[in-house]
Design an enzyme around this catalytic site. Structure first.
Site, PDB file in Angstrom:
ATOM      1  N   CYS A  87     -22.228  99.152 -48.707  1.00 51.54           N
ATOM      2  CA  CYS A  87     -21.514  99.550 -47.495  1.00 51.54           C
ATOM      3  C   CYS A  87     -20.441  98.502 -47.175  1.00 51.54           C
ATOM      4  CB  CYS A  87     -22.492  99.797 -46.353  1.00 51.54           C
ATOM      5  SG  CYS A  87     -21.781 100.782 -44.998  1.00 51.54           S
ATOM      6  N   HIS A 192     -25.263 104.135 -49.071  1.00 49.59           N
ATOM      7  CA  HIS A 192     -26.497 103.341 -49.022  1.00 49.59           C
ATOM      8  C   HIS A 192     -27.421 103.799 -50.153  1.00 49.59           C
ATOM      9  CE1 HIS A 192     -25.995 101.179 -45.163  1.00 49.59           C
ATOM     10  NE2 HIS A 192     -25.221 102.213 -44.875  1.00 49.59           N
ATOM     11  N   GLU A 194     -30.261 102.726 -50.981  1.00 53.51           N
ATOM     12  CA  GLU A 194     -31.659 102.735 -50.546  1.00 53.51           C
ATOM     13  C   GLU A 194     -32.005 103.986 -49.747  1.00 53.51           C
ATOM     14  OE1 GLU A 194     -29.465 100.794 -47.080  1.00 53.51           O
ATOM     15  OE2 GLU A 194     -29.266 100.914 -49.270  1.00 53.51           O
TER      16      GLU A 194
END
Length: 212
Positions: A87, A192, A194
């Site tokens: 990010c 992102h 994750e």
């Protein structure tokens, strides 16, 4: 093998830590630590720089930890340790950020971070939610990630790269929006990983076993 997630008070690192720990177990990727200790960063085999919020605030936050950026820069640019920016952590790799005020980036990947300007006025900014990746060129960290795979984005600015060879993937949001950049031992994801389910976890696993 030690991977550090750099904590400089820029966002909640809990989900990133859990995703990297999960994939480290799956691929035998060693230890994952969250730290703001420059000495630990300097010793790390891999460095991950997350980031949430505005570019100037993230840059100032990083500079607020004595010796932390210097440790990251030495690990990545001198020792050539694999690096992943996430990010705003990816945006900081650019030459300049144009959010609110012109702010110097790391200048690791030539380009500037500018506001997203969709051609269709019905497309809202920030660009938030799921979007399809378009893979522009192969890379070891993208092994098994294909055009059409989904990634989770939350951002109003994106990187415009100076050298097209550093653009690894983009998405479409009323025009092309940079999704992944990379060169040498560095990669960066605007989304992102994750939070991006299968494609994001695959990228994390690939990064943890990458031997550039």
């Amino acid at each position: 093998m030690l991977t550090v997630l750099v904590d400089y008070d820029s966002g909640n690192l809990h989900s990133a830590e859990k995703a990297f720990e999960r994939m480290a177990r799956e691929v035998d990727g060693g230890e994952v630590r969250v730290t703001s200790d420059p000495e630990l960063v300097a010793k790390a085999d891999r460095v991950v720089l997350p980031g949430d919020g505005a570019f100037p605030a993230c840059r100032a936050g990083l500079e607020g930890f004595t010796g932390l950026f210097e440790a990251i820069e030495e690990a990545v640019t001198v020792k050539a340790r694999p690096f992943m920016g996430i990010c705003v952590g990816m945006q900081l790799m650019a030459t300049t950020g144009r959010e609110y005020t012109d702010t110097p980036g790391f200048d690791w990947i030539g380009g500037e971070v500018v506001q997203i300007t969709p051609s269709d006025p019905t497309f809202k900014v920030p660009h938030m939610g799921w979007n399809d990746l378009v893979v522009d060129r192969p890379h070891p960290v993208l092994a098994g990630v294909e055009t059409g795979d989904h990634a989770y984005f939350v951002h109003s600015y994106h990187m415009q790269v100076s050298d097209p060879a550093t653009l690894l993937a983009h998405c479409d949001y009323g025009g092309p929006v940079t999704a992944i950049v990379g060169r040498d031992t560095m990669v960066g994801a605007q989304f992102h990983p994750e939070k991006s389910q299968a494609a994001g976890l695959r990228m994390i696993g690939n990064f943890l076993t990458w031997r550039p």
